[in-house]
Design an enzyme around this catalytic site. Structure first.
Site, PDB file in Angstrom:
ATOM      1  N   SER A  37      -1.929  17.984  -9.489  1.00  0.00           N
ATOM      2  CA  SER A  37      -2.837  17.439 -10.515  1.00  0.00           C
ATOM      3  C   SER A  37      -3.862  18.523 -10.815  1.00  0.00           C
ATOM      4  O   SER A  37      -4.949  18.551 -10.252  1.00  0.00           O
ATOM      5  CB  SER A  37      -3.523  16.163 -10.024  1.00  0.00           C
ATOM      6  OG  SER A  37      -4.329  15.635 -11.073  1.00  0.00           O
ATOM      7  N   ASP A  73       0.825  -1.203   0.000  1.00  0.00           N
ATOM      8  CA  ASP A  73       0.000   0.000   0.000  1.00  0.00           C
ATOM      9  C   ASP A  73       0.864   1.259   0.000  1.00  0.00           C
ATOM     10  O   ASP A  73       1.412   1.652   1.030  1.00  0.00           O
ATOM     11  CB  ASP A  73      -0.880  -0.035   1.260  1.00  0.00           C
ATOM     12  CG  ASP A  73      -1.712   1.210   1.416  1.00  0.00           C
ATOM     13  OD1 ASP A  73      -2.284   1.404   2.510  1.00  0.00           O
ATOM     14  OD2 ASP A  73      -1.793   1.998   0.449  1.00  0.00           O
TER      15      ASP A  73
END
Ligand SMILES: O=C(CCCl)NNC1=[NH+]CCN1
Length: 332
Positions: free
Chosen positions: A197, A34
């Protein structure tokens, strides 16, 4: 030593696990690698047995190299509401042929229901150590401990739909991607593999996110979680798509029709994409008006920290370059 390990998709590509060898003699558990968290925790014999059905379990009393850290504890809550907590010690931890002799291992005393019913035997968090929850002294991740022994301080992710992929440690295998790897600097302030982003593209139109918008590269999240505006704009172009409150998100007709356009989103100053086919997630939830519907792989998240999960990695080779504080991707 550099090494590679198989990444196995659990049912429905909900997560990808790797075999991790802990202790002496080795006890092998399948952990969810993860990159969106930084705790290495395992199912253990400290849990009530009803939580252990169907899981491999680490029993520290059977390891001659286990050392308990008295007075230490850990407790973690993930963005999806799942969580776990327990005690702490150290033991030897090997992935592939790379061994950390003294790795902090967090043993679970309790885990939330989604872990009990899930397919992993714990998590190995490979974000930055500053997110680790061990108290009173934070633990380093397995990668932070192994990286000085690797040829390069980086690891890569190659995940597939319903097919075994790999995580490589210390090297970039140029056979695993096409084209050239595009890199973006990582801001480590938060502890995640986080980058700007600020735009997305649907069809021929490019849209702006807030100038402060970021995304994180997160192999521990299944889907692609973007702004509500981006999700709405995307599904507006998909015939039959709808936001369904019963299911709890956008659903689309399962038929892999051409009407599913690609979704483009910025990773730093580069555009990454998820193909229309990959927007259909999992199997049919049921039919509406004779049409079978599937969950959409693009879903909205509040705030402006988007989460690019396994759906992103099913299509893009990922480079987590700790040594040069950057994240890279290339189609695969
Ligand atoms: O917690 C997150 C989101 C970070 Cl913003 N990813 N990792 C994870 N592990 C188990 C569930 N989700």
């Amino acid at each position: 030593a550099d090494s590679s390990v198989t990444a196995t998709p659990e049912s429905g590509d909900v997560e990808y696990t790797i075999p991790v060898k802990i202790g002496t003699p080795a006890q092998t558990l399948n952990l969810n690698l993860d990159t969106g968290s930084s705790d290495l925790w395992v199912f253990s014999n400290s849990q009530v047995t009803s939580q252990l059905t169907g899981h491999d379990v680490y029993n520290p009393s059977k390891s001659s190299t286990w050392k308990k850290l008295a007075g230490f504890s850990w407790s973690i809550q993930y963005a999806d509401g799942s969580g776990a907590s327990g005690d702490v010690g150290t033991d030897t931890v090997t992935i592939g042929s790379s061994t950390v002799g003294t790795q902090v291992v967090e043993i679970a005393k309790t885990v939330s229901s989604s872990f009990t019913s899930g397919s992993n035997d714990g998590l190995i968090g490979l974000a930055y150590g500053k997110l680790n929850t061990v108290s009173p002294v934070q633990a380093k991740t397995w990668f932070e401990n192994i990286m000085s022994s690797l040829s390069n301080k980086l690891f890569t992710a190659t995940l597939y739909h319903n097919k075994a992929g790999s995580y490589d440690f210390g090297y970039i295998d140029s056979k695993k991607y096409t084209g050239t790897i595009k890199y973006t600097p990582i801001s480590t302030r938060s502890g995640w593999w986080e980058f700007p982003s600020t735009s997305y593209k649907v069809g021929a139109t490019t849209y702006s996110n807030p100038s402060t918008a970021t995304g994180i590269a997160d192999t521990g999240t299944t889907l692609l979680l973007v702004s509500s505006g981006a999700a709405k704009t995307y599904y507006k172009t998909v015939s039959g798509a709808q936001a369904n409150s019963q299911v709890g998100g956008y659903i689309v007709p399962c038929a892999k029709s051409a009407s599913l356009p690609a979704f483009y989103f910025s990773v730093g100053s580069n555009l990454a994409s998820v193909s229309g086919a990959n927007v259909i997630y999992g199997s049919s939830l049921g039919t509406i008006g004779g049409v079978s519907y599937c969950f959409g792989a693009i879903q909205p998240i509040s705030g402006n920290q988007y989460i690019f999960g396994d759906v992103f990695f099913k299509q893009n080779f990922g480079v987590f370059d700790y040594g040069r504080t950057r994240f890279g991707f290339a189609p695969h």
